[in-house]
Design a protein around this motif. Structure first.
Motif, PDB file in Angstrom:
ATOM      1  N   ILE A   1       0.820  -1.220   0.000  1.00 36.88           N
ATOM      2  CA  ILE A   1       0.000   0.000   0.000  1.00 36.88           C
ATOM      3  C   ILE A   1       0.849   1.263   0.000  1.00 36.88           C
ATOM      4  N   GLU A   2       2.172   1.099   0.132  1.00 32.27           N
ATOM      5  CA  GLU A   2       3.029   2.286   0.233  1.00 32.27           C
ATOM      6  C   GLU A   2       2.948   3.147  -1.023  1.00 32.27           C
ATOM      7  N   GLU A   3       2.934   2.506  -2.194  1.00 31.49           N
ATOM      8  CA  GLU A   3       2.882   3.278  -3.433  1.00 31.49           C
ATOM      9  C   GLU A   3       1.576   4.056  -3.518  1.00 31.49           C
ATOM     10  N   ASP A   4       0.448   3.371  -3.185  1.00 25.15           N
ATOM     11  CA  ASP A   4      -0.836   4.072  -3.191  1.00 25.15           C
ATOM     12  C   ASP A   4      -0.851   5.196  -2.163  1.00 25.15           C
ATOM     13  N   THR A   5      -0.294   4.908  -0.967  1.00 23.40           N
ATOM     14  CA  THR A   5      -0.256   5.937   0.073  1.00 23.40           C
ATOM     15  C   THR A   5       0.487   7.178  -0.421  1.00 23.40           C
TER      16      THR A   5
ATOM     17  N   ILE B   1      -1.830  16.858  -1.582  1.00 26.90           N
ATOM     18  CA  ILE B   1      -1.060  18.073  -1.263  1.00 26.90           C
ATOM     19  C   ILE B   1      -0.507  18.744  -2.515  1.00 26.90           C
ATOM     20  N   ASN B   2      -0.707  18.070  -3.684  1.00 28.48           N
ATOM     21  CA  ASN B   2      -0.268  18.649  -4.967  1.00 28.48           C
ATOM     22  C   ASN B   2       1.239  18.916  -5.001  1.00 28.48           C
ATOM     23  N   SER B   3       2.004  17.959  -4.486  1.00 35.37           N
ATOM     24  CA  SER B   3       3.452  18.112  -4.485  1.00 35.37           C
ATOM     25  C   SER B   3       4.085  16.735  -4.378  1.00 35.37           C
ATOM     26  N   ASN B   4       5.236  16.567  -5.018  1.00 32.99           N
ATOM     27  CA  ASN B   4       5.982  15.314  -4.906  1.00 32.99           C
ATOM     28  C   ASN B   4       7.289  15.497  -4.151  1.00 32.99           C
ATOM     29  N   ARG B   5       7.404  16.619  -3.431  1.00 33.26           N
ATOM     30  CA  ARG B   5       8.644  16.896  -2.701  1.00 33.26           C
ATOM     31  C   ARG B   5       8.607  16.367  -1.264  1.00 33.26           C
ATOM     32  N   VAL B   6       7.454  15.870  -0.868  1.00 32.94           N
ATOM     33  CA  VAL B   6       7.317  15.215   0.435  1.00 32.94           C
ATOM     34  C   VAL B   6       6.886  13.773   0.168  1.00 32.94           C
ATOM     35  N   VAL B   7       7.703  12.808   0.589  1.00 32.37           N
ATOM     36  CA  VAL B   7       7.447  11.398   0.285  1.00 32.37           C
ATOM     37  C   VAL B   7       7.263  10.626   1.585  1.00 32.37           C
ATOM     38  N   PRO B   8       6.027  10.204   1.897  1.00 35.82           N
ATOM     39  CA  PRO B   8       5.769   9.477   3.153  1.00 35.82           C
ATOM     40  C   PRO B   8       6.102   8.004   3.044  1.00 35.82           C
ATOM     41  N   SER B   9       6.273   7.371   4.189  1.00 36.56           N
ATOM     42  CA  SER B   9       6.578   5.939   4.223  1.00 36.56           C
ATOM     43  C   SER B   9       6.086   5.357   5.536  1.00 36.56           C
ATOM     44  N   LEU B  10       5.710   4.074   5.491  1.00 37.68           N
ATOM     45  CA  LEU B  10       5.267   3.340   6.681  1.00 37.68           C
ATOM     46  C   LEU B  10       6.360   2.371   7.091  1.00 37.68           C
ATOM     47  N   LYS B  11       6.774   2.421   8.368  1.00 35.17           N
ATOM     48  CA  LYS B  11       7.822   1.536   8.861  1.00 35.17           C
ATOM     49  C   LYS B  11       7.265   0.656   9.970  1.00 35.17           C
ATOM     50  N   ARG B  12       7.111  -0.627   9.685  1.00 31.47           N
ATOM     51  CA  ARG B  12       6.617  -1.579  10.675  1.00 31.47           C
ATOM     52  C   ARG B  12       7.813  -2.234  11.359  1.00 31.47           C
ATOM     53  N   ALA B  13       7.797  -2.284  12.690  1.00 29.70           N
ATOM     54  CA  ALA B  13       8.898  -2.895  13.446  1.00 29.70           C
ATOM     55  C   ALA B  13       9.025  -4.370  13.079  1.00 29.70           C
TER      56      ALA B  13
ATOM     57  N   LEU C   1       9.136  10.121   6.835  1.00 33.07           N
ATOM     58  CA  LEU C   1       9.235  10.778   5.540  1.00 33.07           C
ATOM     59  C   LEU C   1      10.552  10.363   4.897  1.00 33.07           C
ATOM     60  N   ASP C   2      10.443   9.613   3.809  1.00 32.85           N
ATOM     61  CA  ASP C   2      11.672   9.237   3.103  1.00 32.85           C
ATOM     62  C   ASP C   2      12.396  10.475   2.603  1.00 32.85           C
ATOM     63  N   SER C   3      11.603  11.451   2.216  1.00 30.11           N
ATOM     64  CA  SER C   3      12.208  12.738   1.847  1.00 30.11           C
ATOM     65  C   SER C   3      11.251  13.860   2.211  1.00 30.11           C
ATOM     66  N   PHE C   4      11.833  14.942   2.669  1.00 31.75           N
ATOM     67  CA  PHE C   4      11.072  16.139   3.005  1.00 31.75           C
ATOM     68  C   PHE C   4      11.835  17.323   2.408  1.00 31.75           C
ATOM     69  N   PHE C   5      11.426  17.673   1.191  1.00 30.65           N
ATOM     70  CA  PHE C   5      12.138  18.676   0.407  1.00 30.65           C
ATOM     71  C   PHE C   5      13.599  18.226   0.242  1.00 30.65           C
TER      72      PHE C   5
ATOM     73  N   ASN D   1      14.624  10.913   5.696  1.00 32.42           N
ATOM     74  CA  ASN D   1      14.500  10.042   6.871  1.00 32.42           C
ATOM     75  C   ASN D   1      14.157  10.817   8.149  1.00 32.42           C
ATOM     76  N   LEU D   2      12.982  11.437   8.132  1.00 27.59           N
ATOM     77  CA  LEU D   2      12.498  12.188   9.288  1.00 27.59           C
ATOM     78  C   LEU D   2      11.148  11.623   9.720  1.00 27.59           C
ATOM     79  N   TYR D   3      10.801  11.822  11.003  1.00 29.38           N
ATOM     80  CA  TYR D   3       9.495  11.390  11.495  1.00 29.38           C
ATOM     81  C   TYR D   3       8.432  12.404  11.081  1.00 29.38           C
ATOM     82  N   ALA D   4       7.269  11.876  10.686  1.00 30.06           N
ATOM     83  CA  ALA D   4       6.234  12.732  10.112  1.00 30.06           C
ATOM     84  C   ALA D   4       5.463  13.527  11.164  1.00 30.06           C
TER      85      ALA D   4
END
Length: 830
Positions: free
Chosen positions: A526-530, A538-550, A560-564, A568-571
């Motif tokens: 579901i990550e790609e759909d997410t 948000i009409n932008s591709n400069r913020v890329v979210p990700s789900l990390k399961r332990a 956030l895989d990328s934030f501008f 690798n930051l917490y959302a």
């Protein structure tokens, strides 16, 4: 799996919807987006609450209401005379195999009654349709983002259809907890008892070896019991006075008292009787003396430490009355979702103790009480398994100068709530004193036996010694077998518990691994759909979210895989509220599309409240074009409730001709006292309402709707035929006057006609330019734009309806199948 659409809902007497004898009815198409608009306090949230109550048996947001406000009394509309609320829903299987009617009633008494004329277990069906993503509102987003990773992970497991596995995992974690295993199975007590039995077995065996040595039978094998017994009996048979009367071959058949009596009659000595008595007592005392006092001392020290810890905890918790208070407070906080920083007693808000909210403070205090309870259990367990317990009980029967049982006194003390360090120290000292007394008694016995032995012939003392040794050997052999069997039983119990613990731990580990692996796979799926959903909102591709399961637990992190320009930051701490909610709704939508829950519909209540205007429309467009069954055959039936004015215009536009895959309701009426009405918006629906109102003599209502109908038809023509309009009309809604739009249409007609490229035939051109448009502009426009239309009679207004219909029909043609369709533009046919 059979899945269900929601076809219809009727509500009466629930929350803000009174509608006595006239239920509010919403028919919902399964292949269209259904939107419901209403200003605040018009009944919109009551629809959401009614659906929530239907599927979840409660109103979720009521959990945050204080108990003193009695939220349970506010399910039923207070102006409804019956004191009963009714919700009727109609469900349709997505394979078309069945429809189900379910009636849910809520009585003033609080009773919930669910019935169905065509389903055997409607309550169970409603429960099976309930899932975490069924009903989405702002609070759900906020909790998903703000929750701790473990809680978020559990919610995610339920969202993706792993709720049963998640619940099983929690139960297994509870079962495999070492503390719970010890509490449930008394494992530590059994283990201590087993160790004590091993020590007792070893001591008894050593005693037997010593006895065999005195009988000059040390060479015998202790495992060959029959031979050992035979040789020991032979020792007594070698004594002449016992030769004829001792025929038994097993200890259990020998009457040792008879042998003593024979010896007494033969010798006839009182000293001999005294010697035998004291010698037997000496043997009994030897059996209760420990090999080493160190084990018992260690156990008593451990008990003393537990007593000290308990006493310290008692001082910090203020007693059992506060325990009752804290338990009640925790129940209010959790069962009623009471605000975590508000006191349930005085209702003071924003309370913090030691830097934490009141709830956390209460939980910490209850943890102290739980530790007290556990300390009590541990104290009782250690005392009951105290190695010297049985020994001291036997000592008590041997001491003549010690009237009070130290063990009985200890039992009473341990079970008392008043146990403290001082009283336990006193108990320890008494146990030590008891050991001292028995040692003194043993010392005195040795002196007495020596004095008597010196006065008796050696043959007598030797015979008594042999009888005593053989008798003791018989008792020790029997005792050894008993201790061995008891030890084996205790060992089996311990090993059974250990196997159970290992089994539960292995199962828990395997399920955790499997659930984690499956969740990670689903996260990847579901990550790609997410990401796509999030970036569309948000009409932008400069913020890329990700789900990390332990990897080894249920924690779920939002990163956030990328934030501008960073990575690798917490959302949660970084994103703005609009972006956080976009992240949450993207996860939910992606998960629901993938998991395919049994309820094939999704209800959203004011989910765009915290979104920027552009993000609002982007989210609705995403729902319409990607998620909804309107454009995705495998999608979900979407039902959106909103009070937002911007979305109202969007909904109206979609439902009024721009899309045939949208249905839109607007709520009216007087909630909560009167009747709430649901008006289905759209050109055809609006026209029908105008005509019905005018024919029924309701001139005011029909006249007020007339302007809206004309606006919708004019905008429909402009959009269907791509008619160019001035820039200010295109960008500014406040500039979209009817006259300006009509002039733009008329100008485009003239331009295309003069260029000889107009698709309209001469009859259509004549009707528009000579009759329809001039008639609207000259005869009705001034009335419509100044609201003086209210002074026109009904027949004239009906004529205006016909003229507006002629206006739109003039831009249509008849296709090969006989259907009337709009031209694609004024210059070419569709």
């Amino acid at each position: 799996m059979k899945r269900y659409f929601l076809r219809q809902i009727e509500i009466e007497g629930f929350r803000g919807i009174n509608n006595e004898n006239h239920p509010l009815k919403l028919k919902i198409a399964h292949d269209k987006v259904c939107s419901v608009f209403a200003p605040n306090a018009s009944g919109k949230s009551s629809i959401f609450d009614a659906l929530c109550f239907s599927f979840k048996s409660e109103i979720s947001r009521f959990k945050n209401i204080q108990n003193k406000e009695n939220p349970g009394e506010y399910y039923i509309n207070h102006f409804h005379s019956t004191g009963r609320s009714t919700i009727s829903i109609n469900l349709q299987a997505d394979d078309g195999s069945e429809t189900v009617d379910i009636l849910i009633q809520k009585e003033r008494s609080g009773e919930r009654i669910v019935t169905s004329p065509n389903h055997p277990d409607p309550e169970e069906l409603l429960k099976s349709l309930n899932h975490d993503g069924l009903m989405i509102d702002y609070d759900l987003f906020r909790s998903f983002i703000d929750n701790r990773p473990l809680e978020r992970g559990r919610s995610f497991s339920m969202l993706i259809g792993l709720s049963k596995i998640s619940a099983l995992k929690q139960r297994l974690d509870t079962l495999s907890n070492t503390k719970n295993i010890n509490t449930d199975h008394n494992y530590d007590t059994l283990k201590t008892k087993h160790q004590a039995k091993q020590d007792e077995y070893r001591k008894t065996r050593n005693t037997i070896i010593e006895t065999l040595g005195r009988l000059e039978l040390a060479h015998l094998d202790l495992n060959d019991i029959p031979k050992l017994e035979y040789q020991a009996i032979s020792v007594l048979k070698n004594i002449s006075i016992f030769k004829d009367i001792l025929t038994e071959k097993e200890f259990k058949h020998i009457d040792f008292e008879s042998l003593i009596n024979v010896l007494k009659k033969t010798e006839g000595s009182k000293l001999q009787t005294e010697f035998i008595k004291k010698d037997n007592l000496k043997r009994e005392i030897e059996r209760v003396l420990p090999d080493s006092i160190d084990i018992e001392t260690e156990q008593l020290n451990e008990l003393a430490n537990l007593v000290e810890s308990k006493q310290k905890l008692l001082k910090s918790t203020l007693g059992k009355e506060y325990h009752t208070l804290y338990k009640a407070a925790k129940k209010i906080f959790e069962d009623l979702s009471y605000p975590k920083a508000t006191c349930p007693l005085c209702e003071s808000a924003d309370l913090n103790f030691e830097g934490v909210p009141l709830y956390d403070f209460v939980v910490a205090k209850l943890d102290s009480f739980e530790r007290i309870e556990q300390a009590d259990k541990d104290i009782k367990r250690l005392w009951n398994s105290f190695t010297g317990r049985g020994r001291h009980l036997r000592i008590q029967s041997l001491l003549t100068a010690h009237a009070i049982s130290t063990i009985a006194e200890g039992d009473l003390m341990i079970s008392s709530e008043k146990l403290d360090q001082e009283s336990f120290m006193s108990l320890t000292q008494k146990l030590q004193a008891t050991d001292k007394l028995i040692l003194e008694q043993q010392k005195q016995l040795n002196i007495d036996i020596k004095e008597i032995s010196d006065k008796l012939p050696p043959s007598i003392t030797d015979t008594v010694q042999k009888i005593t040794d053989v008798r003791k050997l018989a008792e020790d052999i029997a005792h050894l077998a008993k201790v061995r069997d008891e030890g084996i039983e205790l060992k089996n119990q311990c090993e059974h518990i250990e196997r159970w613990k290992e089994f539960i731990n292995n199962i828990s580990f395997q399920i955790t691994q499997a659930e984690t692996a499956l969740s990670q796979v689903i996260c990847s799926e579901i990550e790609e759909d997410t990401r796509n959903f999030f970036q569309r909102i948000i009409n932008s591709n400069r913020v890329v979210p990700s789900l990390k399961r332990a990897t080894n637990k249920q924690d779920l992190d939002l990163v956030l895989d990328s934030f501008f320009s960073t990575t690798n930051l917490y959302a949660s701490p970084l994103l703005s509220e609009s972006y956080r909610n976009a992240f949450a709704v993207s996860v939910y939508l992606a998960a629901l599309i993938r998991s395919k829950p049994k309820a094939r519909f999704l209800i959203l209540d004011d989910v765009t409240s915290s979104f920027d205007a552009g993000n609002q429309l982007s989210l609705i467009e995403l729902l319409f074009s990607v998620i909804s069954t309107a454009n995705n055959p495998n999608g979900l039936q979407i039902i959106v409730l909103s009070h937002d004015g911007l979305l109202k215009k969007y909904f109206n536009t979609q439902a009024s001709g721009l899309s045939d895959k949208w249905q839109h309701y607007e709520l009216g009426g007087v909630a909560p006292e009167g009747r709430v009405t649901a008006n289905l918006i759209g050109n055809d629906n609006l026209r029908s309402r105008i005509v019905e109102s005018l024919q029924a003599g309701e001139s005011n209502l029909g006249a007020l709707l007339m302007r809206q109908y004309l606006e919708l038809k004019i905008m429909e023509v402009i959009k269907k035929l791509d008619i160019p309009v001035p820039l200010d009309i295109a960008l500014r809604e406040d500039s979209r006057m009817i006259s300006d739009c009509l002039k733009a249409i008329n100008s485009h007609i003239q331009l295309t006609h003069q260029a000889n490229i107009c698709v309209l035939d001469q009859q259509q051109l004549d009707a528009l330019q000579n009759t329809v448009i001039p008639s609207i502009l000259s005869n009705y426009l001034s009335h419509l734009e100044t609201n003086s239309i209210l002074s026109i009679n009904n027949q004239t207004l009906l004529g205006l309806v016909a003229r507006i219909d002629e206006f739109s029909e003039a831009f249509k043609y008849t296709d090969d199948r006989g259907e009337r369709k709009y031209y694609r533009s004024l210059t070419r046919i569709r």
